[in-house]
Enzyme design. Structure first.
Site, short mmCIF file in Angstrom:
data_model
loop_
_atom_site.label_atom_id
_atom_site.label_comp_id
_atom_site.label_asym_id
_atom_site.label_seq_id
_atom_site.Cartn_x
_atom_site.Cartn_y
_atom_site.Cartn_z
N GLU A 86 32.13 18.90 31.33
CA GLU A 86 30.96 18.43 30.36
C GLU A 86 31.13 18.83 28.94
O GLU A 86 30.62 19.82 28.36
CB GLU A 86 29.58 19.15 31.01
CG GLU A 86 29.53 18.40 32.39
CD GLU A 86 28.05 18.96 32.82
OE1 GLU A 86 27.60 19.82 32.31
OE2 GLU A 86 27.76 18.49 33.89
N GLU A 140 29.93 16.18 40.26
CA GLU A 140 28.58 17.07 40.48
C GLU A 140 27.48 16.25 40.77
O GLU A 140 27.36 15.28 40.09
CB GLU A 140 28.37 17.85 39.39
CG GLU A 140 29.20 19.08 39.01
CD GLU A 140 28.81 19.97 37.89
OE1 GLU A 140 27.60 20.13 37.51
OE2 GLU A 140 29.86 20.75 37.30
C1 BGC Z 1 27.16 22.25 35.05
C2 BGC Z 1 27.10 23.32 36.15
C3 BGC Z 1 25.74 23.79 36.08
C4 BGC Z 1 25.00 22.55 36.70
C5 BGC Z 1 23.49 22.83 36.89
C6 BGC Z 1 26.35 21.27 35.17
O1 BGC Z 1 25.77 20.89 33.84
O2 BGC Z 1 28.55 21.67 35.32
O3 BGC Z 1 28.05 24.37 35.48
O4 BGC Z 1 25.57 24.88 36.97
O5 BGC Z 1 25.27 21.42 35.95
O6 BGC Z 1 22.83 22.94 35.77
#
Ligand code: BGC
Length: 466
Positions: free
Chosen positions: A163, A354
């Site tokens: 990110e 993610e």
């Molecule tokens: C990030 C994580 C974060 C997750 C939830 C993403 O932006 O890569 O490190 O914990 O989202 O906010």
């Protein structure tokens, strides 16, 4: 069966959010150590000093992953644990930790997917200008070489950066995250250019040094724009919005992904940034254009759009009371649209690096952690993803964020994202109901998921949400 045979069923974490041992075994300080110890920065003054203590409990955590049937685990290496000041001397104990972790994962039949940078910049690098100093590109390449030489005989899957939108815009422009600088757009664009160059050099180093031929990706925020209705006009508007700059800002997808996949900054971006655009030296764009083997996206929610009278996208807000987690709206078609649009533009296989949601669930009197909302979230989002796969989009993996509850950056330990609950006082792990559900999803290779259209995945009680 919708999911391809080699589909990677995974979960993800990041070093600073789970490891703890922040001042142990020679680890250097990161900007997040400094930031979290600065009063007023993180909610309730929480720090990552102990976090989930994964540094000491990794073997137990790998066993829990195995019990969940995880096939892949995405974690990040802490740059200052390996190179305490960011450059120069290697901290053997730090490197050895990742060595043990990789061996333990492989022995458990879980494939390691390694991210080289998930925000915990060495404070020593920060003090030399951080991302604003162009020398960081070679420092990052040197750090990559150390990790590649050590793990590249066993690790095949790599992600360069996590990110960049956050560690540039949220960290250097708004000052919300570490190191909380507030720079103008021009400096941010310069820092961002260095981050893109670092991605490129990192990919080059991995390809040159890893003994096992590496499969390389990265994990940018995939801001997802989705059409509010099935009309062709709304679809076209969503596609336009998906790849738009959204103003004079770097807070979008296209500014970052076009250079990496196509070798140039988006024209709209160069026009909007004008004099604030980065000074590109000869050879820079070729260096950045190290095309990843897969297109990773971190996507949590979709933003809906419709076509205005002129066909241009207009935002369509979620209705009041729309189901949401602490991370935002539950939009079950988000992974469908992000996969479809990203594959359409870049032609690479997609990996959901993610996706997840946040809650505050606790251990009930029966000793279990009941999180039906996460089960529903996973069901909807994976059903949406399966719909994209049915339409021919090559999707190679899904990483739930997160394996376990952890340090949620500026929100400290308040927001819980895990499949596994962590009691931060005792560090006891309790797999949630969703962990068992995810285990059954994996075991059936997705067959227990309902077949849904993207529209159904995002509807609640048969009603559309926008
Ligand atoms: C990030 C994580 C974060 C997750 C939830 C993403 O932006 O890569 O490190 O914990 O989202 O906010």
């Amino acid at each position: 069966m919708d999911f391809p045979t080699n589909f990677a069923w995974g979960a993800a974490t990041a070093a600073y959010q789970i490891e703890g041992a922040a001042y142990e075994d020679g680890k250097g300080e990161s900007i997040w150590d400094v930031f979290s110890h600065t009063p007023g920065r993180v909610l309730h003054g929480h720090t990552g000093d102990v976090a989930c203590d994964h540094y000491h409990r990794y073997a137990q955590d790998v066993q829990l992953m195995r019990q969940m049937g995880l096939q892949a685990y995405r974690f990040s290496v802490s740059w200052p644990r390996v190179l305490p000041t960011g450059t120069g001397a290697v901290n053997e104990k730090g490197l050895a930790f990742y060595d043990r972790l990789v061996d333990t994962l492989l022995a458990a039949g879980i494939e390691p997917w390694v991210t080289l940078f998930h925000w915990d910049l060495p404070q020593g690098v920060q003090e030399r200008g951080g991302w604003l100093n162009r020398e960081i590109v070679e420092w990052f390449a040197d750090y990559t070489a150390v990790v590649a030489d050590r793990l590249g005989d066993r690790v095949k899957r790599w992600m360069t950066l996590n990110e960049p939108q956050c560690f540039i815009s949220l960290s250097l422009e708004t000052g919300y995250m570490a190191p909380a600088w507030k720079m103008g757009l021009r400096d941010c664009a310069t820092a961002g250019h260095h981050a893109l160059l670092a991605h490129g050099r990192c990919a080059q180093v991995l390809r040159a040094r890893c003994k096992v031929p590496p499969v390389i990706g990265w994990a940018p925020v995939g801001f997802c724009k989705a059409p509010a209705t099935d009309s062709p006009a709304d679809l076209a508007a969503a596609r336009t919005a998906m790849w738009a700059m959204g103003g004079r800002t770097l807070w979008n997808t296209v500014w970052w992904t076009d250079p990496v996949f196509l070798g140039h900054y988006p024209e709209e971006g160069l026009r909007l940034l004008g004099d604030d655009a980065p000074r590109v030296r000869e050879g820079d764009m070729e260096a950045i254009h190290q095309v990843p083997d897969f297109c990773g996206v971190n996507t949590y929610c979709a933003d809906y759009v419709r076509a205005g009278d002129d066909g241009q996208p207009l935002p369509v807000p979620l209705k009041p009371g729309h189901p949401a987690s602490l991370m935002g709206g539950i939009t079950g078609d988000a992974l469908y649209w992000i996969s479809r649009f990203a594959h359409e533009r870049y032609g690479k296989p997609i990996v959901i690096t993610e996706n997840g949601m946040a809650d505050t669930h606790w251990v009930s009197t029966d000793g279990h952690v009941h999180d039906p909302d996460r089960i529903d979230q996973i069901t909807r989002y994976l059903a949406g993803l399966a719909a994209a796969i049915r339409e021919g989009v090559p999707v190679e993996g899904y990483f739930h964020w997160s394996l376990m509850d952890n340090f949620e950056w500026c929100k400290g330990y308040t927001n819980r994202f895990g499949l596994i609950h962590v009691d931060y006082a005792t560090l006891k792990r309790t797999p949630k109901d969703s962990a068992d559900f995810y285990r059954r999803v994996i075991e059936s290779h997705g067959a227990i998921l309902p077949e849904m259209t993207p529209g159904e995945a995002r509807s609640f009680g048969g009603k559309s949400i926008v």
